[in-house]
Design a protein around this motif. Structure first.
Motif: not given
Length: 269
Positions: A138-156
Motif C-alpha cells: 500500500s505504501a509503495l502504490s499510494d498515489p498520494a505519496r510522491s515518487v521521491a517519498d517511495k524511493q526513500g522508503l525503498v532506500a531505508a
C-alpha cells in the motif's frame, strides 16, 4: 517490439555490449539511460520530434545531443543520440527501449562485479516481500505519496542490505512506469535473465531446498532446456510435498496437492 522498433532495439543492445566490453561502467550507463527514458516519457513533444519518421536521422540525433548534451556522459549520450536517430514503430517505443537498455546496463555491471546471481535473488525476494506485505504494498502504490517519498522508503529498507544494483532497480520500480511495483520488478527480472543469457524457473516447495538440492535442480533444468537456469524458490505450504516448477509457459507440477486435486477431478467427472 517488432518491425523497425525491434531492429532498433537489437542494434542498441549490440552497441551497449560493445561499450561495456570496452570497460564502461554499467551502473553509470544505466543511470543515464534511465534518466533519458524518464525525460522522453514525460516530454511528449520532444519524444515525437526525435521519433518523427519524416525527419532525417542525423537531425533527430542532433536534437537529442542538444537536449541531453549537458546532462549525460559522452558514452550515454552517444547511445541516446543513436537511439533517437533510429526508426521506431511508435514514439512510446523509444523511452521503453531506453529503459530496458538501462536495466540491462545495470545488470551487466552487477554481473561483471560478480553480483549477477545476488541481484536476481534480491529482485525476486523484494518482489515477494511487496506481495506478501500489505502495508508495504500500500505504501509503495499510494498515489498520494510522491515518487521521491517511495524511493526513500525503498532506500531505508534496502540500503546496506542489498547490492547497489538491486537498490537502484527497486527505486526505479516505484516510478509507476509499469503500473505496479511487482510488475516492474518482474519485468526487470526477465530483463536480467535475458541479459545474462539464462532462463528463470519459479520453484514452489513445501519447505526450503538445501543448497545441494538447488544446485542439482538447476543443473537438471539447465540440461533439459539447453540453457543455464536461475532458480527463484517460493516456500508454499499448500504444495504439501513434491515440487512445482514454472519456466515461462512450461509448467511441471509434481506436488502432492496437484495429484490430490487431479484425483478429485477424476472422481467428480
Amino acid at each position: 517490439m517488432l518491425g523497425s522498433s525491434g531492429a532498433s532495439v537489437a542494434r542498441m543492445n549490440d552497441e551497449l555490449s560493445a561499450v561495456i566490453g570496452g570497460g564502461a561502467d554499467g551502473a553509470a550507463l544505466g543511470d543515464g539511460l534511465l534518466a533519458a527514458a524518464a525525460v522522453l516519457r514525460d516530454q511528449v513533444a520532444l519524444r515525437r520530434a526525435v521519433t518523427d519518421p519524416s525527419t532525417e536521422s542525423e537531425a533527430k540525433s542532433g536534437l537529442a545531443r542538444s537536449v541531453f548534451g549537458s546532462h549525460l556522459d559522452g558514452k550515454v549520450l552517444d547511445l541516446v543520440a543513436g537511439a533517437a536517430g533510429s526508426r521506431w514503430g511508435s514514439s512510446r517505443d523509444l523511452p521503453e527501449a531506453l529503459e530496458k537498455l538501462g536495466v540491462t546496463a545495470i545488470v551487466k555491471g552487477a554481473d561483471s562485479a560478480g553480483e549477477g546471481d545476488r541481484l536476481e535473488d534480491e529482485l525476486f525476494a523484494f518482489g515477494r516481500a511487496v506481495v506478501e506485505n500489505p502495508d508495504l504494498r500500500s505504501a509503495l502504490s499510494d498515489p498520494a505519496r510522491s515518487v521521491a517519498d517511495k524511493q526513500g522508503l525503498v532506500a531505508a529498507l534496502l540500503d546496506g542490505k542489498a547490492a547497489s544494483a538491486t537498490v537502484r532497480l527497486a527505486r526505479e520500480a516505484v516510478t509507476g512506469t509499469h503500473g505496479t511495483v511487482t510488475k516492474a520488478l518482474e519485468e526487470y527480472s526477465r530483463t536480467a535473465a535475458g541479459a545474462r543469457q539464462r532462463l528463470v524457473a519459479t520453484v514452489r516447495v513445501a519447505s526450503a531446498l538445501t543448497a545441494e538440492q538447488s544446485t542439482r535442480l538447476a543443473a537438471a533444468l539447465g540440461k533439459e532446456n539447453a540453457r543455464p537456469v536461475h532458480l527463484n524458490t517460493v516456500v508454499d505450504p499448500s504444495v504439501v510435498g513434491g515440487i512445482h516448477v514454472e519456466i515461462g509457459d512450461f509448467v511441471v507440477d509434481g506436488s502432492i496437492s496437484a495429484r490430490v486435486d487431479d484425483a478429485r477431478r477424476q472422481v467428480a467427472g
